[in-house]
Scaffold this motif. Structure first.
Motif, PDB file in Angstrom:
ATOM      1  N   SER A 197       0.707  -1.209   0.185  1.00  0.00           N
ATOM      2  CA  SER A 197       0.041   0.050   0.069  1.00  0.00           C
ATOM      3  C   SER A 197       0.791   1.150  -0.013  1.00  0.00           C
ATOM      4  O   SER A 197       1.770   1.402   0.803  1.00  0.00           O
ATOM      5  CB  SER A 197      -0.974  -0.052   1.235  1.00  0.00           C
ATOM      6  OG  SER A 197      -1.655  -1.170   1.431  1.00  0.00           O
ATOM      7  N   LEU A 198       0.513   2.099  -0.977  1.00  0.00           N
ATOM      8  CA  LEU A 198       1.557   3.491  -1.135  1.00  0.00           C
ATOM      9  C   LEU A 198       0.347   4.490  -1.094  1.00  0.00           C
ATOM     10  O   LEU A 198      -0.487   4.548  -1.881  1.00  0.00           O
ATOM     11  CB  LEU A 198       2.050   3.411  -2.421  1.00  0.00           C
ATOM     12  CG  LEU A 198       2.619   4.818  -2.726  1.00  0.00           C
ATOM     13  CD1 LEU A 198       3.836   5.170  -1.946  1.00  0.00           C
ATOM     14  CD2 LEU A 198       3.427   4.826  -4.330  1.00  0.00           C
ATOM     15  N   LEU A 199       0.642   5.176   0.268  1.00  0.00           N
ATOM     16  CA  LEU A 199      -0.373   6.317   0.518  1.00  0.00           C
ATOM     17  C   LEU A 199       0.368   7.800   0.220  1.00  0.00           C
ATOM     18  O   LEU A 199       1.538   7.559   0.557  1.00  0.00           O
ATOM     19  CB  LEU A 199      -0.946   6.291   1.859  1.00  0.00           C
ATOM     20  CG  LEU A 199      -1.896   5.196   1.991  1.00  0.00           C
ATOM     21  CD1 LEU A 199      -1.249   3.629   2.181  1.00  0.00           C
ATOM     22  CD2 LEU A 199      -2.658   5.374   3.461  1.00  0.00           C
ATOM     23  N   ALA A 200      -0.542   8.575  -0.038  1.00  0.00           N
ATOM     24  CA  ALA A 200       0.271  10.106  -0.018  1.00  0.00           C
ATOM     25  C   ALA A 200      -0.769  11.074   0.276  1.00  0.00           C
ATOM     26  O   ALA A 200      -2.125  10.880   0.077  1.00  0.00           O
ATOM     27  CB  ALA A 200       0.552  10.226  -1.760  1.00  0.00           C
ATOM     28  N   ALA A 213       3.349   0.346   3.244  1.00  0.00           N
ATOM     29  CA  ALA A 213       3.063  -0.566   4.235  1.00  0.00           C
ATOM     30  C   ALA A 213       2.534  -2.013   3.453  1.00  0.00           C
ATOM     31  O   ALA A 213       2.093  -1.933   2.389  1.00  0.00           O
ATOM     32  CB  ALA A 213       1.957  -0.134   5.066  1.00  0.00           C
ATOM     33  N   GLN A 214       2.365  -2.890   4.428  1.00  0.00           N
ATOM     34  CA  GLN A 214       1.786  -4.203   3.768  1.00  0.00           C
ATOM     35  C   GLN A 214       0.484  -4.513   4.525  1.00  0.00           C
ATOM     36  O   GLN A 214       0.861  -4.849   5.751  1.00  0.00           O
ATOM     37  CB  GLN A 214       2.536  -5.525   3.278  1.00  0.00           C
ATOM     38  CG  GLN A 214       1.733  -6.562   2.741  1.00  0.00           C
ATOM     39  CD  GLN A 214       3.216  -7.735   2.536  1.00  0.00           C
ATOM     40  OE1 GLN A 214       3.718  -8.195   3.341  1.00  0.00           O
ATOM     41  NE2 GLN A 214       3.419  -7.835   1.075  1.00  0.00           N
ATOM     42  N   ASP A 215      -0.614  -4.744   4.250  1.00  0.00           N
ATOM     43  CA  ASP A 215      -1.902  -5.475   4.904  1.00  0.00           C
ATOM     44  C   ASP A 215      -1.843  -6.867   4.827  1.00  0.00           C
ATOM     45  O   ASP A 215      -1.093  -7.322   3.981  1.00  0.00           O
ATOM     46  CB  ASP A 215      -3.055  -4.614   4.392  1.00  0.00           C
ATOM     47  CG  ASP A 215      -4.376  -4.868   4.800  1.00  0.00           C
ATOM     48  OD1 ASP A 215      -4.263  -5.352   6.317  1.00  0.00           O
ATOM     49  OD2 ASP A 215      -5.549  -4.502   4.614  1.00  0.00           O
ATOM     50  N   GLY A 232      -3.705  -7.219   9.930  1.00  0.00           N
ATOM     51  CA  GLY A 232      -2.604  -6.740  10.477  1.00  0.00           C
ATOM     52  C   GLY A 232      -1.771  -6.235   9.496  1.00  0.00           C
ATOM     53  O   GLY A 232      -1.937  -6.244   8.397  1.00  0.00           O
ATOM     54  N   ALA A 233      -0.691  -5.267   9.770  1.00  0.00           N
ATOM     55  CA  ALA A 233       0.207  -4.675   8.878  1.00  0.00           C
ATOM     56  C   ALA A 233       1.459  -4.048   9.338  1.00  0.00           C
ATOM     57  O   ALA A 233       1.706  -4.218  10.793  1.00  0.00           O
ATOM     58  CB  ALA A 233      -0.347  -3.096   8.594  1.00  0.00           C
ATOM     59  N   TYR A 234       2.511  -3.839   8.438  1.00  0.00           N
ATOM     60  CA  TYR A 234       3.787  -3.360   8.814  1.00  0.00           C
ATOM     61  C   TYR A 234       4.295  -2.369   8.026  1.00  0.00           C
ATOM     62  O   TYR A 234       3.805  -2.584   6.639  1.00  0.00           O
ATOM     63  CB  TYR A 234       4.583  -4.671   9.143  1.00  0.00           C
ATOM     64  CG  TYR A 234       5.151  -5.280   7.907  1.00  0.00           C
ATOM     65  CD1 TYR A 234       4.120  -6.579   7.256  1.00  0.00           C
ATOM     66  CD2 TYR A 234       5.974  -5.245   7.110  1.00  0.00           C
ATOM     67  CE1 TYR A 234       4.419  -7.209   6.345  1.00  0.00           C
ATOM     68  CE2 TYR A 234       6.472  -6.028   6.064  1.00  0.00           C
ATOM     69  CZ  TYR A 234       5.441  -7.051   5.798  1.00  0.00           C
ATOM     70  OH  TYR A 234       5.708  -7.544   4.583  1.00  0.00           O
ATOM     71  N   GLU A 295      -3.269   0.048   7.786  1.00  0.00           N
ATOM     72  CA  GLU A 295      -2.126   0.495   7.569  1.00  0.00           C
ATOM     73  C   GLU A 295      -1.775   1.898   8.282  1.00  0.00           C
ATOM     74  O   GLU A 295      -0.506   2.133   8.619  1.00  0.00           O
ATOM     75  CB  GLU A 295      -1.897   0.973   5.923  1.00  0.00           C
ATOM     76  CG  GLU A 295      -1.873  -0.318   5.124  1.00  0.00           C
ATOM     77  CD  GLU A 295      -3.318  -0.791   4.470  1.00  0.00           C
ATOM     78  OE1 GLU A 295      -4.294  -0.509   5.451  1.00  0.00           O
ATOM     79  OE2 GLU A 295      -3.504  -1.324   3.517  1.00  0.00           O
ATOM     80  N   THR A 296      -2.665   2.582   8.528  1.00  0.00           N
ATOM     81  CA  THR A 296      -2.586   3.820   9.219  1.00  0.00           C
ATOM     82  C   THR A 296      -1.669   3.665  10.591  1.00  0.00           C
ATOM     83  O   THR A 296      -0.947   4.391  10.898  1.00  0.00           O
ATOM     84  CB  THR A 296      -3.737   4.494   9.566  1.00  0.00           C
ATOM     85  OG1 THR A 296      -4.521   4.790   8.264  1.00  0.00           O
ATOM     86  CG2 THR A 296      -3.661   5.801   9.953  1.00  0.00           C
TER      87      THR A 296
END
Ligand code: AMP
Ligand code: GLY
Length: 424
Positions: A197-200, A213-215, A232-234, A295-296
């Protein structure tokens, strides 16, 4: 006098956003509506107004002199809450209805990607069962079937066989199991590769990427079982190279932001690209018009700058200062009610979290309520435990050590969050 902020939403994502905003020296008070009872442990003020009650939220913001409102979830965004706040002369962070359509309609998102040459899975949209089944037979399995509108992450079937694909099409197009959401179906090519996941932060054509992150979307270990909202995510994701992230930024996130502007749907807010690193580069599986959950909970952990100031700068067309941790990992494990994502029971008493060192761990609450001074389960995803470490293994070990000590009766969690990063 410090700033008074309002966050709309009630999950772990909103708990994290609220806490991060409260950490700003400029912020005096953070309200969360409707929030959840667990947030109060962190000094967040919970307001009993639901996220679909735009008028109620606007009137709360006016009466309490709220300086800025942050919209967490997709539903109010897609229903135009930002338009409504702006019409009332209030400051609000999130995309307007026209821009949030990038999440609200998979069909629209696909059209945008085709028009602006953004790499995504080949696809076709169907309203009728006959042509859909013919297409699926022609393409063969594995194949992916998606209900067009919102279905809380459950409107997606990754069919391994033609039988599964047929069943999904029947459910959506013949039996209307997803209601209006399923009246239109996108059938798409199965993409093989690591998901990330790429957030901007986005303001028109200005794009400020976050750390990736990866969900873990599947309910059970080894990515088995039904799709969920995320277990879960990291962050970061060591098996995804910096070059690949740059490629995704240049070929996907920036063109999407520019495309939305060109379409007269300028996006302000957090744009979330759900990507798969295929053998021929990153490709989009979905866009969201908001922060991701969970992810947040791991991404914002690594933000060193002041979130409230970033938003204020964006809304005032100033260049924000955004610094991320350069080393270390954050990992979060979701604890869910037994039965989730299917039917589950509510009202199980949560364990005591008092022993947990708040400097080292975060507990972000989601589906919880208060009953006789106890927190009890009140939703599918109940809470998430987060820790950071110098390595991914270290962060993972810390989280599971805490979970081992908690009484998790009536709930479950995946014991392998982070496994792909550790294996890499
Ligand atoms: P979505 O709700 O679109 O994020 O889909 C839910 C999950 O299904 C994703 O997180 C992926 O794991 C999987 N998925 C969706 N689309 C595809 C695809 N085209 N190829 C492979 N997996 C997919
Ligand atoms: N974690 C996936 C999402 O927020 O859509």
């Amino acid at each position: 006098m410090g700033l008074k902020l309002l966050v709309v939403g009630s999950g772990g994502r909103e708990h994290t956003i609220s806490q991060k905003l409260l950490n700003s020296p400029k912020v005096e008070q953070v309200y969360c509506a409707p929030g959840n009872a667990g947030m109060k442990l962190d000094g967040i003020e919970v307001v009993a107004i639901t996220e679909d009650d735009h008028r109620g939220l606007i009137s709360f913001a006016q009466k309490n002199n709220i300086d800025l409102t942050f919209i967490g979830p997709e539903d109010p965004l897609i229903n135009g809450i930002v338009d409504d706040f702006e019409a009332a002369g209030l400051k609000v962070f999130g995309p307007k209805k026209a821009a949030a359509l990038i999440e609200g309609s998979k069909d629209f998102a696909k059209e945008l990607m085709v028009k602006y040459q953004i790499p995504t899975a080949d696809h076709q949209t169907f309203h009728e069962y006959g042509p859909a089944i013919a297409y699926v037979k022609e393409k063969g399995a594995p194949i992916v079937i998606k209900a067009d509108g919102l279905a809380a992450g459950k409107g997606v079937v990754v069919a391994e066989t033609l039988e599964e694909a047929t069943l999904a099409l029947k459910d959506m197009l013949q039996d209307n199991k997803f209601g209006v959401s399923g009246a239109k179906v996108v059938v798409e090519e199965f993409l093989a590769g690591e998901e990330f996941s790429l957030l901007a932060f986005v303001r028109g054509t200005e794009v400020y990427p976050m750390v990736i992150a990866q969900d873990h979307k599947r309910a059970y270990e080894d990515d088995r079982g039904p799709n969920t909202g995320g277990m879960g995510a990291y962050s970061p994701v060591p098996q995804i190279s910096e070059e690949l992230v740059q490629e995704a930024l240049v070929k996907i996130v920036i063109p999407a932001a520019e495309g939305l502007v060109a379409e007269g749907r300028s996006f302000t807010g957090v744009l979330y690209a759900g990507l798969i690193a295929t053998a021929s580069g990153p490709k989009v599986i979905e866009f969201n018009a908001r922060f991701g959950d969970p992810e947040t909970q791991v991404v914002l952990q690594r933000l060193e700058s002041d979130l409230a100031m970033i938003i204020d700068d964006l809304l005032n067309d100033r260049v924000p200062s955004i610094e991320w941790q350069q080393s270390g990992y954050s990992l979060g494990v979701v604890v869910a009610a037994n039965g989730y994502p299917g039917n589950y029971k509510k009202g199980t008493v949560l364990p005591d979290f008092q022993f947990i060192d708040k400097e080292q761990f975060h507990v972000y609450f989601a589906g919880v309520a208060e009953k006789q001074e106890h927190l009890v389960t009140n939703g599918g995803r109940v809470y998430l435990v987060e820790a950071s470490g110098e390595t991914l293994q270290a962060a993972q070990k810390k989280v599971y050590q805490v979970l081992d000590q908690l009484n998790t009766e009536g709930t479950f969690y995946r014991s392998d969050i982070g496994f792909k990063g550790i294996r890499s």
